[in-house]
Motif scaffolding. Structure first.
Motif, PDB file in Angstrom:
ATOM      1  N   PHE A  46       0.913  -1.118   0.021  1.00 35.49           N
ATOM      2  CA  PHE A  46      -0.097   0.188  -0.110  1.00 35.49           C
ATOM      3  C   PHE A  46       0.956   1.367  -0.071  1.00 35.49           C
ATOM      4  N   LEU A  47       0.468   2.397  -0.941  1.00 35.11           N
ATOM      5  CA  LEU A  47       1.387   3.378  -1.126  1.00 35.11           C
ATOM      6  C   LEU A  47       0.527   4.729  -0.561  1.00 35.11           C
ATOM      7  N   PHE A  48      -0.897   5.069  -1.101  1.00 39.23           N
ATOM      8  CA  PHE A  48      -1.520   6.182  -0.681  1.00 39.23           C
ATOM      9  C   PHE A  48      -2.899   5.732  -0.894  1.00 39.23           C
ATOM     10  N   THR A  49      -3.734   6.790  -0.024  1.00 40.19           N
ATOM     11  CA  THR A  49      -5.138   6.746  -0.202  1.00 40.19           C
ATOM     12  C   THR A  49      -5.660   8.239  -0.451  1.00 40.19           C
ATOM     13  N   LEU A  50      -6.448   8.531  -1.494  1.00 38.38           N
ATOM     14  CA  LEU A  50      -6.887   9.719  -1.885  1.00 38.38           C
ATOM     15  C   LEU A  50      -8.352   9.594  -1.667  1.00 38.38           C
ATOM     16  N   TYR A  51      -9.018  10.719  -1.130  1.00 38.07           N
ATOM     17  CA  TYR A  51     -10.443  10.610  -0.837  1.00 38.07           C
ATOM     18  C   TYR A  51     -11.291  11.664  -1.621  1.00 38.07           C
ATOM     19  N   SER A  52     -10.802  12.762  -2.093  1.00 34.71           N
ATOM     20  CA  SER A  52     -11.473  13.703  -2.927  1.00 34.71           C
ATOM     21  C   SER A  52     -10.486  14.326  -3.806  1.00 34.71           C
ATOM     22  N   ALA A  53     -11.545  14.837  -4.836  1.00 35.30           N
ATOM     23  CA  ALA A  53     -10.874  15.503  -5.916  1.00 35.30           C
ATOM     24  C   ALA A  53      -9.911  16.873  -5.535  1.00 35.30           C
ATOM     25  N   GLY A  54      -8.896  16.799  -6.186  1.00 35.97           N
ATOM     26  CA  GLY A  54      -7.742  17.844  -5.665  1.00 35.97           C
ATOM     27  C   GLY A  54      -6.859  17.631  -4.783  1.00 35.97           C
ATOM     28  N   GLU A  55      -7.031  16.459  -4.028  1.00 35.98           N
ATOM     29  CA  GLU A  55      -6.160  15.834  -3.069  1.00 35.98           C
ATOM     30  C   GLU A  55      -4.965  15.308  -3.633  1.00 35.98           C
ATOM     31  N   GLU A  56      -3.862  15.609  -2.887  1.00 31.03           N
ATOM     32  CA  GLU A  56      -2.488  15.168  -3.405  1.00 31.03           C
ATOM     33  C   GLU A  56      -1.729  14.456  -2.336  1.00 31.03           C
ATOM     34  N   LYS A  57      -0.945  13.428  -2.509  1.00 30.83           N
ATOM     35  CA  LYS A  57       0.001  12.768  -1.470  1.00 30.83           C
ATOM     36  C   LYS A  57       1.229  12.588  -2.209  1.00 30.83           C
ATOM     37  N   ALA A  64       0.532  11.150  -5.772  1.00 32.59           N
ATOM     38  CA  ALA A  64      -0.740  10.858  -6.319  1.00 32.59           C
ATOM     39  C   ALA A  64      -1.504  11.976  -6.346  1.00 32.59           C
ATOM     40  N   THR A  65      -2.368  12.256  -7.374  1.00 31.87           N
ATOM     41  CA  THR A  65      -3.407  13.054  -7.388  1.00 31.87           C
ATOM     42  C   THR A  65      -4.715  12.684  -7.999  1.00 31.87           C
ATOM     43  N   LEU A  66      -5.929  13.304  -7.533  1.00 33.28           N
ATOM     44  CA  LEU A  66      -6.918  12.751  -7.892  1.00 33.28           C
ATOM     45  C   LEU A  66      -7.921  13.939  -8.337  1.00 33.28           C
ATOM     46  N   THR A  67      -8.954  13.623  -9.526  1.00 39.58           N
ATOM     47  CA  THR A  67      -9.700  14.294 -10.185  1.00 39.58           C
ATOM     48  C   THR A  67     -11.106  13.551  -9.815  1.00 39.58           C
ATOM     49  N   LYS A  68     -12.057  14.136 -10.498  1.00 37.43           N
ATOM     50  CA  LYS A  68     -13.555  13.540 -10.306  1.00 37.43           C
ATOM     51  C   LYS A  68     -13.556  12.125 -11.141  1.00 37.43           C
ATOM     52  N   LYS A  69     -12.589  11.837 -12.307  1.00 36.62           N
ATOM     53  CA  LYS A  69     -12.504  10.686 -13.048  1.00 36.62           C
ATOM     54  C   LYS A  69     -11.440   9.946 -13.244  1.00 36.62           C
TER      55      LYS A  69
END
Lengths: 108, 112
Positions: A46-57, A64-69
Protein backbone atom coordinates in the motif's frame (compact mmCIF):
# COMPACT_ATOMS: atom_id res chain seq x y z
CA UNK A 1 -20.60 -1.49 -13.29
CA UNK A 2 -17.59 -0.34 -11.27
CA UNK A 3 -14.50 -0.20 -13.42
CA UNK A 4 -10.84 0.78 -13.07
CA UNK A 5 -8.58 1.20 -16.11
CA UNK A 6 -4.87 1.86 -15.94
CA UNK A 7 -2.60 3.15 -18.67
CA UNK A 8 -0.13 2.57 -20.07
CA UNK A 9 0.20 -1.19 -19.51
CA UNK A 10 3.97 -0.86 -19.51
CA UNK A 11 6.36 2.08 -19.37
CA UNK A 12 10.11 2.16 -19.78
CA UNK A 13 11.96 5.27 -18.63
CA UNK A 14 15.56 6.28 -18.38
CA UNK A 15 16.78 6.97 -14.88
CA UNK A 16 15.85 10.58 -14.05
CA UNK A 17 13.13 10.79 -16.72
CA UNK A 18 9.90 11.92 -15.05
CA UNK A 19 6.49 10.67 -16.17
CA UNK A 20 2.94 9.92 -15.03
CA UNK A 21 0.78 6.82 -14.74
CA UNK A 22 -2.98 7.07 -15.21
CA UNK A 23 -5.86 5.40 -13.38
CA UNK A 24 -9.38 6.08 -14.69
CA UNK A 25 -12.33 4.93 -12.66
CA UNK A 26 -16.08 4.59 -12.89
CA UNK A 27 -17.76 4.03 -9.56
CA UNK A 28 -20.97 5.22 -8.01
CA UNK A 29 -20.04 7.23 -4.95
CA UNK A 30 -16.28 7.37 -4.63
CA UNK A 31 -15.13 6.33 -1.16
CA UNK A 32 -11.45 6.67 -1.86
CA UNK A 33 -8.80 5.57 -4.31
CA UNK A 34 -5.78 3.50 -3.33
CA UNK A 35 -2.39 3.16 -4.98
CA UNK A 36 -0.17 0.11 -4.52
CA UNK A 37 3.28 -0.97 -5.62
CA UNK A 38 3.91 -4.63 -6.44
CA UNK A 39 7.35 -6.14 -6.88
CA UNK A 40 7.74 -9.44 -8.78
CA UNK A 41 6.76 -12.42 -6.65
CA UNK A 42 5.46 -10.23 -3.81
CA UNK A 43 2.10 -8.99 -2.63
CA UNK A 44 1.02 -5.41 -3.36
CA UNK A 45 2.36 -2.82 -0.95
CA UNK A 46 0.00 0.00 0.00
CA UNK A 47 1.24 3.48 -0.96
CA UNK A 48 -1.51 6.13 -0.80
CA UNK A 49 -5.15 6.82 -0.16
CA UNK A 50 -6.90 9.72 -1.89
CA UNK A 51 -10.42 10.66 -0.86
CA UNK A 52 -11.49 13.77 -2.74
CA UNK A 53 -10.83 15.60 -5.99
CA UNK A 54 -7.87 17.93 -5.69
CA UNK A 55 -6.18 15.90 -2.99
CA UNK A 56 -2.48 15.11 -3.37
CA UNK A 57 -0.18 12.72 -1.48
CA UNK A 58 3.59 12.44 -1.77
CA UNK A 59 6.15 9.83 -0.84
CA UNK A 60 9.75 10.25 -1.93
CA UNK A 61 9.70 10.49 -5.75
CA UNK A 62 6.00 9.62 -6.04
CA UNK A 63 3.06 12.00 -5.98
CA UNK A 64 -0.54 10.87 -6.38
CA UNK A 65 -3.32 13.22 -7.45
CA UNK A 66 -7.06 12.78 -7.84
CA UNK A 67 -9.76 14.29 -10.06
CA UNK A 68 -13.41 13.33 -10.34
CA UNK A 69 -12.69 10.76 -13.04
CA UNK A 70 -9.05 9.76 -12.71
CA UNK A 71 -5.93 9.64 -10.64
CA UNK A 72 -2.34 10.18 -11.65
CA UNK A 73 0.80 8.79 -10.10
CA UNK A 74 3.60 11.16 -10.97
CA UNK A 75 7.12 9.87 -10.65
CA UNK A 76 9.87 12.48 -10.53
CA UNK A 77 13.48 11.68 -11.40
CA UNK A 78 12.94 7.92 -10.98
CA UNK A 79 15.65 5.50 -9.94
CA UNK A 80 16.03 1.83 -10.93
CA UNK A 81 14.61 0.79 -7.55
CA UNK A 82 11.30 2.41 -8.53
CA UNK A 83 10.83 -0.37 -11.10
CA UNK A 84 7.66 -2.28 -10.16
CA UNK A 85 4.04 -2.71 -11.16
CA UNK A 86 1.81 0.05 -9.83
CA UNK A 87 -1.82 -0.78 -9.14
CA UNK A 88 -4.76 1.44 -8.32
CA UNK A 89 -8.00 0.32 -6.70
CA UNK A 90 -11.33 1.78 -5.64
CA UNK A 91 -13.62 0.42 -2.92
CA UNK A 92 -17.11 -0.43 -4.13
CA UNK A 93 -19.77 -2.78 -2.78
CA UNK A 94 -17.58 -3.47 0.26
CA UNK A 95 -14.76 -4.76 -1.92
CA UNK A 96 -11.83 -3.34 -3.88
CA UNK A 97 -11.91 -3.15 -7.67
CA UNK A 98 -8.34 -3.20 -8.99
CA UNK A 99 -6.90 -2.05 -12.26
CA UNK A 100 -4.55 -4.39 -14.10
CA UNK A 101 -1.57 -2.18 -13.32
CA UNK A 102 1.26 -0.36 -15.07
CA UNK A 103 4.56 -2.18 -15.25
CA UNK A 104 7.24 0.47 -14.79
CA UNK A 105 10.86 -0.19 -15.74
CA UNK A 106 13.57 2.36 -14.96
CA UNK A 107 16.70 1.88 -17.03
CA UNK A 108 20.01 2.92 -15.40
CA UNK B 1 2.00 -2.92 14.32
CA UNK B 2 -0.03 -5.27 12.19
CA UNK B 3 1.54 -8.09 10.22
CA UNK B 4 0.17 -10.72 7.87
CA UNK B 5 1.71 -14.13 7.34
CA UNK B 6 1.01 -16.42 4.44
CA UNK B 7 2.46 -19.86 3.80
CA UNK B 8 3.84 -21.70 2.05
CA UNK B 9 5.59 -19.30 -0.33
CA UNK B 10 5.77 -21.88 -3.10
CA UNK B 11 3.81 -25.07 -3.65
CA UNK B 12 3.85 -27.68 -6.40
CA UNK B 13 0.94 -30.09 -6.38
CA UNK B 14 -0.33 -32.83 -8.72
CA UNK B 15 -3.73 -32.56 -10.36
CA UNK B 16 -6.43 -34.02 -8.15
CA UNK B 17 -4.57 -33.48 -4.88
CA UNK B 18 -5.99 -31.45 -1.98
CA UNK B 19 -4.92 -27.94 -1.06
CA UNK B 20 -4.67 -25.93 2.12
CA UNK B 21 -3.20 -22.44 2.23
CA UNK B 22 -3.12 -20.57 5.50
CA UNK B 23 -3.07 -16.89 6.34
CA UNK B 24 -2.84 -15.27 9.76
CA UNK B 25 -2.93 -11.64 10.83
CA UNK B 26 -1.34 -10.23 13.97
CA UNK B 27 -1.82 -6.94 15.76
CA UNK B 28 -5.48 -6.29 15.01
CA UNK B 29 -8.87 -7.66 15.97
CA UNK B 30 -11.84 -8.59 13.81
CA UNK B 31 -10.19 -7.72 10.51
CA UNK B 32 -11.86 -8.17 7.15
CA UNK B 33 -9.98 -10.95 5.37
CA UNK B 34 -9.63 -11.64 1.66
CA UNK B 35 -8.27 -14.27 -0.73
CA UNK B 36 -7.22 -13.23 -4.23
CA UNK B 37 -5.74 -15.02 -7.22
CA UNK B 38 -3.45 -13.23 -9.62
CA UNK B 39 -2.78 -14.86 -12.98
CA UNK B 40 0.41 -13.94 -14.82
CA UNK B 41 0.08 -10.50 -16.40
CA UNK B 42 -3.47 -10.08 -15.17
CA UNK B 43 -5.23 -8.27 -12.39
CA UNK B 44 -6.28 -9.41 -8.96
CA UNK B 45 -9.35 -11.63 -8.85
CA UNK B 46 -11.19 -11.66 -5.54
CA UNK B 47 -12.06 -15.22 -4.55
CA UNK B 48 -13.45 -14.99 -1.02
CA UNK B 49 -13.85 -12.47 1.74
CA UNK B 50 -14.88 -12.61 5.36
CA UNK B 51 -16.07 -9.96 7.78
CA UNK B 52 -16.10 -12.26 10.83
CA UNK B 53 -15.50 -15.73 12.23
CA UNK B 54 -17.39 -18.37 10.29
CA UNK B 55 -18.68 -15.86 7.73
CA UNK B 56 -17.48 -16.40 4.15
CA UNK B 57 -18.60 -14.70 0.94
CA UNK B 58 -17.69 -16.34 -2.35
CA UNK B 59 -17.10 -14.25 -5.44
CA UNK B 60 -16.60 -16.86 -8.14
CA UNK B 61 -17.91 -20.43 -8.52
CA UNK B 62 -15.00 -22.86 -8.50
CA UNK B 63 -13.62 -25.88 -6.72
CA UNK B 64 -12.01 -23.77 -4.01
CA UNK B 65 -13.43 -23.02 -0.59
CA UNK B 66 -12.45 -20.80 2.32
CA UNK B 67 -12.87 -20.98 6.06
CA UNK B 68 -12.25 -18.67 8.97
CA UNK B 69 -11.93 -20.85 12.08
CA UNK B 70 -10.46 -18.07 14.24
CA UNK B 71 -10.68 -14.29 14.20
CA UNK B 72 -7.32 -13.77 12.51
CA UNK B 73 -6.97 -17.00 10.54
CA UNK B 74 -8.13 -17.50 6.98
CA UNK B 75 -7.72 -20.78 5.10
CA UNK B 76 -8.10 -21.51 1.39
CA UNK B 77 -8.82 -25.13 0.49
CA UNK B 78 -9.59 -27.50 -2.31
CA UNK B 79 -10.49 -31.17 -2.29
CA UNK B 80 -9.18 -31.80 -5.82
CA UNK B 81 -6.95 -29.37 -7.65
CA UNK B 82 -7.35 -28.63 -11.34
CA UNK B 83 -4.68 -27.41 -13.75
CA UNK B 84 -6.55 -24.12 -13.94
CA UNK B 85 -5.98 -23.56 -10.22
CA UNK B 86 -2.36 -22.63 -10.88
CA UNK B 87 -1.56 -19.06 -9.98
CA UNK B 88 -0.37 -16.62 -7.37
CA UNK B 89 -2.62 -16.59 -4.31
CA UNK B 90 -2.70 -13.57 -2.06
CA UNK B 91 -4.26 -13.04 1.33
CA UNK B 92 -5.14 -9.54 2.54
CA UNK B 93 -6.71 -7.82 5.51
CA UNK B 94 -8.36 -4.48 6.19
CA UNK B 95 -10.01 -2.76 9.15
CA UNK B 96 -13.18 -2.24 7.11
CA UNK B 97 -14.69 -2.69 3.65
CA UNK B 98 -13.77 0.81 2.45
CA UNK B 99 -10.29 0.91 3.91
CA UNK B 100 -6.99 -0.03 2.23
CA UNK B 101 -6.19 -3.71 2.15
CA UNK B 102 -2.80 -4.98 3.22
CA UNK B 103 -1.37 -8.02 1.53
CA UNK B 104 0.78 -10.97 2.42
CA UNK B 105 3.67 -12.09 0.24
CA UNK B 106 1.59 -14.67 -1.57
CA UNK B 107 1.81 -18.35 -2.47
CA UNK B 108 2.94 -19.42 -5.93
CA UNK B 109 0.90 -22.56 -6.71
CA UNK B 110 1.88 -24.77 -9.63
CA UNK B 111 -0.28 -27.73 -10.61
CA UNK B 112 1.38 -30.55 -12.54
Amino acid sequence: EDQVTQSPEALRLQEGESSSLNCSYTVSGLRGLFWYRQDPGKGPEFLFTLYSAGEEKEKERLKATLTKKESFLHITAPKPEDSATYLCAVPANEKLTFGTGTRLTIIP
Amino acid sequence: SQTIHQWPATLVQPVGSPLSLECTVEGTSNPNLYWYRQAAGRGLQLLFYSVGIGQISSEVPQNLSASRPQDRQFILSSKKLLLSDSGFYLCAWSVGPYQPQHFGDGTRLSIL
